[in-house]
Enzyme design. Structure first.
Site, PDB file in Angstrom:
ATOM      1  CD  GLU A  12      -2.909  -0.972   2.735  1.00 35.73           C
ATOM      2  OE1 GLU A  12      -3.737  -1.328   2.429  1.00 35.73           O
ATOM      3  OE2 GLU A  12      -2.036  -1.159   3.358  1.00 35.73           O
ATOM      4  CG  ASP A 198     -12.749  -6.316   0.984  1.00 34.59           C
ATOM      5  OD1 ASP A 198     -11.718  -6.002   0.567  1.00 34.59           O
ATOM      6  OD2 ASP A 198     -13.692  -5.506   2.180  1.00 34.59           O
TER       7      ASP A 198
HETATM    8  N1  ADE Z   1      -9.047  -4.164   4.314  1.00 36.64           N
HETATM    9  C1  ADE Z   1      -9.160  -4.530   3.159  1.00 36.64           C
HETATM   10  N2  ADE Z   1     -10.163  -4.819   3.254  1.00 36.64           N
HETATM   11  C2  ADE Z   1     -11.421  -5.055   4.346  1.00 36.64           C
HETATM   12  C3  ADE Z   1     -12.297  -5.540   5.167  1.00 36.64           C
HETATM   13  N3  ADE Z   1     -13.324  -6.453   4.271  1.00 36.64           N
HETATM   14  N4  ADE Z   1     -12.430  -5.508   6.080  1.00 36.64           N
HETATM   15  C4  ADE Z   1     -11.198  -5.313   7.174  1.00 36.64           C
HETATM   16  N5  ADE Z   1     -10.154  -4.765   6.658  1.00 36.64           N
HETATM   17  C5  ADE Z   1      -9.506  -4.573   5.136  1.00 36.64           C
END
Ligand code: ADE
Length: 237
Positions: A12, A198
């Protein structure tokens, strides 16, 4: 002014370090896994602190313990004027999020997995740490804002989802509230820049989405972090 990014994963942080042409800071946290890079942008200074790797697994240290230590080390070492918790996160498609969207935190960051059903401790568990007022910046840079919610798991069991929905969380990740807590102890203003890997309410498993979308999300994260720094340095708080 000195702006310091706290970032969990090397993937990142790498392109941001490169774009700002930062130099590695030797003796930042001798014996500890955290790393720092720093450099001048004209009269201003930009630093990036990364959590580093777990010694046994050689994987990036994610989650709140490492974020707490990184933030404390960063503030002690750099005495920054502004802390930015930057990284990737999950978000809700039912609230209009798309993969690669970048959010700024506002009005607060919270914990979603510190359940203590005793009056007083229940509220302390959630935290509700106020963040720097990013509303003008978000309008200018055309970015979404929302409550960032932190826990120590990538998945989202029903109990966490219920808490996140009750708090009005838009962005789910694993470090921000820890960074905000340490920044508040030191009275350093902070906010978050979080890029969506996500959609936590989609049918696809979160970890699969995370891995397939990491590269794209980091590209938009880096682009927005550069714009955010440009904005702050022009509109100094
Ligand atoms: N980092 C990236 N996606 C995530 C998620 N769904 N929950 C926690 N940390 C994350």
């Amino acid at each position: 002014m000195h702006i310091c990014f706290i970032i969990a994963m090397e993937a990142e942080a790498a392109s941001l370090i490169e774009k700002f042409s930062l130099d590695e800071v030797t003796h930042f946290a001798s014996g500890l896994p955290m790393w720092a890079w720093s450099g001048l942008q004209g009269a201003d200074q930009i630093s990036v602190v990364v959590n580093g790797k777990d010694a046994d697994y050689n994987l990036d240290l994610i989650g709140t313990q490492a974020a707490t230590l990184s933030t404390h080390l960063a503030i002690n070492h750099f005495k920054p004027d502004m802390i930015i918790s930057a990284g990737t996160a999950g978000a809700f498609q039912s609230k209009g999020a798309n993969i690669g969207d970048v959010y700024l935190s506002y009005p607060h960051v919270v914990f979603h997995d510190r359940r203590v059903d005793i009056p007083g401790w229940d509220k302390m568990g959630v935290g509700r740490f106020p963040v720097y007022d990013v509303r003008e910046m978000a309008l200018t840079l055309k970015l979404k804002t929302g409550v960032v919610t932190t826990g120590n798991s990538l998945d989202m069991p029903e109990t966490d989802e219920a808490t996140i929905r009750a708090i009005g969380g838009e962005i789910k990740e694993m470090e921000a509230a820890a960074v905000a807590w340490v920044a508040s102890l030191h009275k350093v203003p902070m906010f978050c820049v979080k890029s969506v890997t996500d959609l936590v309410d989609s049918a696809h498993p979160t970890h699969e989405q995370f891995l397939s979308n990491l590269r794209l999300a980091v590209e938009s994260l880096t682009e927005v972090c550069l714009k955010v720094v440009g904005y702050i340095l022009v509109h100094k708080p």
